[in-house]
Design a protein around this motif. Sequence first.
Motif, PDB file in Angstrom:
ATOM      1  N   HIS A 133      -8.003   4.177  -4.897  1.00 48.40           N
ATOM      2  CA  HIS A 133      -6.903   5.414  -4.454  1.00 48.40           C
ATOM      3  C   HIS A 133      -5.574   4.655  -4.494  1.00 48.40           C
ATOM      4  CE1 HIS A 133      -8.195   3.862  -0.567  1.00 48.40           C
ATOM      5  NE2 HIS A 133      -7.358   4.572  -0.119  1.00 48.40           N
ATOM      6  N   ARG A 134      -5.477   3.587  -4.029  1.00 47.24           N
ATOM      7  CA  ARG A 134      -4.131   2.732  -3.967  1.00 47.24           C
ATOM      8  C   ARG A 134      -3.870   1.815  -5.153  1.00 47.24           C
ATOM      9  NH1 ARG A 134      -2.957   2.874   1.670  1.00 47.24           N
ATOM     10  NH2 ARG A 134      -0.651   2.590   0.805  1.00 47.24           N
ATOM     11  N   ARG A 135      -4.277   2.147  -6.275  1.00 45.17           N
ATOM     12  CA  ARG A 135      -4.131   1.539  -7.396  1.00 45.17           C
ATOM     13  C   ARG A 135      -2.598   1.193  -7.692  1.00 45.17           C
ATOM     14  NH1 ARG A 135      -6.934   5.732  -8.668  1.00 45.17           N
ATOM     15  NH2 ARG A 135      -6.104   7.053 -10.389  1.00 45.17           N
ATOM     16  N   ASN A 136      -1.852   2.179  -7.607  1.00 47.77           N
ATOM     17  CA  ASN A 136      -0.417   2.079  -8.072  1.00 47.77           C
ATOM     18  C   ASN A 136       0.549   1.721  -7.220  1.00 47.77           C
ATOM     19  OD1 ASN A 136      -1.056   3.251 -10.782  1.00 47.77           O
ATOM     20  ND2 ASN A 136      -1.153   5.125 -10.094  1.00 47.77           N
ATOM     21  N   HIS A 137      -0.004   1.338  -5.855  1.00 47.18           N
ATOM     22  CA  HIS A 137       0.852   0.998  -4.972  1.00 47.18           C
ATOM     23  C   HIS A 137       1.211  -0.663  -4.939  1.00 47.18           C
ATOM     24  CE1 HIS A 137      -0.461   4.755  -3.117  1.00 47.18           C
ATOM     25  NE2 HIS A 137       0.613   4.700  -2.242  1.00 47.18           N
ATOM     26  N   PHE A 138       2.150  -0.987  -4.133  1.00 42.10           N
ATOM     27  CA  PHE A 138       2.362  -2.332  -4.275  1.00 42.10           C
ATOM     28  C   PHE A 138       1.867  -3.188  -3.164  1.00 42.10           C
ATOM     29  CE2 PHE A 138       5.517  -0.561  -7.048  1.00 42.10           C
ATOM     30  CZ  PHE A 138       5.514  -1.411  -8.049  1.00 42.10           C
ATOM     31  N   PRO A 139       1.695  -4.559  -2.960  1.00 39.10           N
ATOM     32  CA  PRO A 139       1.116  -5.144  -1.852  1.00 39.10           C
ATOM     33  C   PRO A 139       1.575  -4.767  -0.531  1.00 39.10           C
ATOM     34  CG  PRO A 139       1.122  -6.696  -3.650  1.00 39.10           C
ATOM     35  CD  PRO A 139       2.170  -5.394  -3.985  1.00 39.10           C
ATOM     36  N   GLN A 140       3.130  -4.650  -0.555  1.00 40.33           N
ATOM     37  CA  GLN A 140       3.875  -4.553   0.963  1.00 40.33           C
ATOM     38  C   GLN A 140       3.558  -3.071   1.199  1.00 40.33           C
ATOM     39  OE1 GLN A 140       5.268  -5.496  -2.067  1.00 40.33           O
ATOM     40  NE2 GLN A 140       7.041  -4.165  -2.726  1.00 40.33           N
ATOM     41  N   GLN A 141       3.015  -2.151   0.531  1.00 42.83           N
ATOM     42  CA  GLN A 141       2.680  -0.969   0.832  1.00 42.83           C
ATOM     43  C   GLN A 141       1.388  -0.546   1.447  1.00 42.83           C
ATOM     44  OE1 GLN A 141       3.578   0.710  -2.825  1.00 42.83           O
ATOM     45  NE2 GLN A 141       5.280   2.172  -2.094  1.00 42.83           N
ATOM     46  N   LEU A 142       0.614  -1.761   1.701  1.00 44.49           N
ATOM     47  CA  LEU A 142      -0.651  -1.826   1.888  1.00 44.49           C
ATOM     48  C   LEU A 142      -0.780  -2.558   3.319  1.00 44.49           C
ATOM     49  CD1 LEU A 142      -2.517  -2.992  -1.111  1.00 44.49           C
ATOM     50  CD2 LEU A 142      -1.856  -0.737  -0.646  1.00 44.49           C
ATOM     51  N   SER A 143      -1.913  -2.185   4.156  1.00 40.95           N
ATOM     52  CA  SER A 143      -2.473  -2.969   5.332  1.00 40.95           C
ATOM     53  C   SER A 143      -3.116  -4.206   5.044  1.00 40.95           C
ATOM     54  CB  SER A 143      -3.201  -2.090   6.314  1.00 40.95           C
ATOM     55  OG  SER A 143      -4.596  -1.807   5.456  1.00 40.95           O
ATOM     56  N   GLY A 144      -2.951  -5.106   5.982  1.00 41.85           N
ATOM     57  CA  GLY A 144      -3.630  -6.593   5.684  1.00 41.85           C
ATOM     58  C   GLY A 144      -5.004  -6.317   5.226  1.00 41.85           C
ATOM     59  N   GLY A 145      -5.893  -5.298   5.687  1.00 39.40           N
ATOM     60  CA  GLY A 145      -7.171  -5.562   5.384  1.00 39.40           C
ATOM     61  C   GLY A 145      -7.270  -4.680   3.917  1.00 39.40           C
ATOM     62  N   GLN A 146      -6.443  -3.794   3.551  1.00 41.14           N
ATOM     63  CA  GLN A 146      -6.135  -3.450   2.277  1.00 41.14           C
ATOM     64  C   GLN A 146      -5.618  -4.657   1.271  1.00 41.14           C
ATOM     65  OE1 GLN A 146      -3.645  -0.038   2.831  1.00 41.14           O
ATOM     66  NE2 GLN A 146      -5.246   1.351   2.638  1.00 41.14           N
TER      67      GLN A 146
END
Length: 225
Positions: A133-146
């Motif tokens: 569900h986060r496939r179109n997000h960039f790394p900086q938009q994710l939590s550390g676990g993600q």
Amino acid sequence: MLRTADLVKVFRTQEVETTALNNVSITVAEGEFVAIMGPSGCGKSTLLNILGLLDNPTGGEFHFMGTEISKLKEKQRTNLRKGNIGFVFQSFNLIDELTVYENVELPLLYLGKSATDRKKMVMDVLERMNIAHRRNHFPQQLSGGQQQRVAIARAVVSKPKLILADEPTGNLDSTNGEEVMSLLTEQNQQGTTIVMVTHSPSDAEKAHRIVHLFDGQVVTENIKK
């Protein structure tokens, strides 16, 4: 799967010579999960880099999948690494300019997979890692676990025979760390060989065997009952 015999690694500068590994002999069987522990500076990451064909030993032997690595040219080493080894790092090592999907797709591009195969393989592993569900997000938009889930997805998407993990939970809280270890354990249960460097006794307990290093030498090996 892999075997070292009297492996030595010496780092030299003009004034200083440091022996990082001193006659290290270990064997890792196919499908095994091995944890490497020891104090900072004992040679854990140096050993992992050599096992991952990212660095060359100064002396001794290293056999990977039946091949003596010192006999290979750099291009042969690179090809062997690309097709058979996945890496998971403490710092995630994701490319900020690429989306989650693109980061995971990268190893498949290097292997020359078709667009159709890439899409299926990437989506399959993203679903399995619960990050699709986060496939179109960039790394900086994710939590550390993600981010670490994405890093594991990238490591396993090409279905490598060996995963090398360097402190995979080192930047995570306990909850995310446990989830990441569950993902690695699940991957091992599916037949992937894993060698993991860790300072965490609880993470190491997930492995079949714990190898302790001190001052560049193997001092003990604990096999779980």
